[in-house]
Design a protein around this motif. Structure first.
Motif: not given
Length: 502
Positions: A135-138, A147-150
């Motif tokens: 959920a956090l990644n989405l 400027n972070t991964y996802y």
């Protein structure tokens, strides 16, 4: 003859109508997406493969928010498979509807389509087979510019600006044994609360919807609401309600009375929310999101056979109810009930929008057309914006097979001060008698009737099709507005929209 008298005063307010009560729903189910809103190669397809004929019908409805991607589908949804290069996307088995999901259409495509449709997104996260991390990644992928991964992954997919999705559902129908990753109230409450806390830490501008009961007949209702809200109350903004209505018994009179059950559902959930509020000594009032509702019963037997005998198809014909005139009347009654509860019911999603229990139907290689239920939804969405008024209505009543003291006429008025208009929505649900309807509108001095639209038909089972409309609104002129009183005879089993202004 049935009778109803209505008194309207602009100062007697229920609440401002949240436009999101006219939301809808697109799930990866049947032909809702593929051969519904998306069909590259179709004669009307635009540069993105979106059917223009469908888009025009959706835009006419003025749908402010659309729930996506499910529904039961979301509980085994791997969102990462639906973004980026289409050549690299992984097809998946959809366990909810036993179909094959190609992921040709995904989050990016839906965001682009919803922008063209003029709608915001209500995004659901998978709390069935996945959890907090996903959920956090989405959320990062959709809403952050950090400027972070996802966030960077989204940019690598050609989307430089965040989608900025503001409304999020914490799973779907997690009380249902049919759900992938079904949970007990205790299990869901803890997971939803921790997911909500984490998501709002990442983006405190979002609103969250906690899963309520899947329908009023669930054996755990309303204990589910009470138990889950013990955990989630301070971290979420809404609790969801889902319910569908049918007339399998072929009893039109009792079918039209089912909004009494809807009333009981809304009152019970509201009372449960307020009980938890009192128990927690909270200052926060939780509102309701009725994010799945419609008539649904016509196709259930054929759907079960299709999923059992012919699984893993791509976009099969599922849940393709063909709606009758009487279905349109019930949809109108439901919309009136929602407006009567505008103080607490802030969002609602007609499930669904295209092909799947929907107001809009398509032919794979042909055109698109409006079902009977399209019209009451259209009228409410266009003219039901403003302030819902607490009108005094006295109506004759009747009993049906399983309901008592059913009002012959159910109605609500909405005042749009900005436009200087007031609209009365009314249904005569008597199957036996026309109704003499009077509305005291003296408060709106100098107003005249701008339009009187009505859905009327003597055949309760008549339907629309690609070849023509047998259920469509007509303009009525046989009314009187004199000395501040509007008078008309409403036909039995009719949906009525009376617009007044200067």
């Amino acid at each position: 003859m049935a009778k109803a008298k209505m008194i309207i005063d602009k100062d007697f307010k229920i609440a401002e109508v949240d436009k999101r009560v006219y939301g809808s729903f697109i799930e990866h189910l049947g032909r809702a997406v593929y051969n519904g809103i998306y069909q590259p190669g179709h004669s009307t397809a635009d540069e993105d493969g979106f059917r223009r004929d469908v888009l025009e019908l959706v835009k006419e409805l003025e749908v402010p928010i659309i729930r996506y991607p499910g529904g039961n589908f979301v509980s085994n949804f791997y969102w990462e498979d639906s973004v980026g290069s289409k050549a690299e996307r992984k097809p998946r088995l959809d366990l909810a509807w036993r179909t094959l999901e190609t992921n040709e259409f995904g989050l990016g495509e839906f965001a682009k389509w919803s922008e063209k449709a003029g709608s915001d997104i209500m995004m659901a996260v998978n709390l069935g087979t996945r959890g907090i991390t996903d959920a956090l990644n989405l959320l990062e992928y959709c809403n952050l510019d950090t400027n972070t991964y996802y966030s960077d992954l989204r940019k690598s997919h050609g989307v430089t600006k965040p989608y900025n999705i503001k409304t999020w559902c914490l799973g779907n129908e997690m009380d249902g044994p049919w759900q992938m990753g079904h949970k007990t109230a205790a299990e869901y409450g803890r997971l939803a609360a921790e997911t909500a806390k984490a998501m709002k830490t990442m983006d405190d501008s979002i609103e969250l919807v906690s899963c309520g009961s899947s329908n009023i007949e669930m054996p755990t209702f309303p204990e589910w609401e009470a138990a889950t809200l013990e955990e989630t109350y301070e971290y979420v903004d809404y609790i969801s309600l889902h319910n569908y209505y049918g007339n399998a018994e072929n009893d039109t009179e009792d079918f039209f009375a089912k909004t009494q059950d809807l009333e009981r559902f809304i009152h019970t959930v509201t009372a449960t929310c307020d009980y938890i509020k009192a128990k927690k000594r909270s200052k926060k009032t939780l509102n309701l999101s009725f994010d799945e509702w419609n008539v649904w019963f016509h196709s259930t037997e054929s759907d079960s056979e299709e999923m059992k005998e012919r699984p893993w198809q791509i976009a099969p014909h599922l849940l393709e109810d063909i709606y009758s005139f009487e279905d349109a009347i019930l949809v109108g009654l439901i919309l009136i009930t929602f407006l009567q509860h505008a103080d607490r019911l802030k969002m609602a999603c007609l499930a669904q929008l295209v092909n799947v229990i929907a107001p809009i139907m398509t032919e794979n290689d042909g055109g698109a057309w409006k079902q009977s239920i399209y019209y009451p939804f259209l009228h409410a969405s266009k003219y039901g914006r403003g302030t819902a008024l607490h009108s005094i209505v006295n109506s004759t009543k009747h009993d049906s097979k399983t309901h008592e003291d059913v009002t012959d006429v159910e109605s609500i008025a909405v005042y749009n001060e900005e436009k200087g208009e007031v609209t009365i929505f009314a249904v005569n649900r008597s199957v036996k008698e026309d109704a003499l309807f009077e509305a005291d509108v003296k408060c709106f001095e100098g107003y005249r009737v701008l339009e009187y639209l009505a859905l009327e038909n003597d055949d309760m089972k008549v339907t629309n099709s690609i070849t023509g409309e047998k259920v469509s609104p007509k303009n009525r002129t046989d009314y009187e507005l004199k000395d501040g009183t509007f008078t008309a005879t409403m036909k039995k089993c009719s949906w009525n929209v009376i617009r007044l202004g200067k």
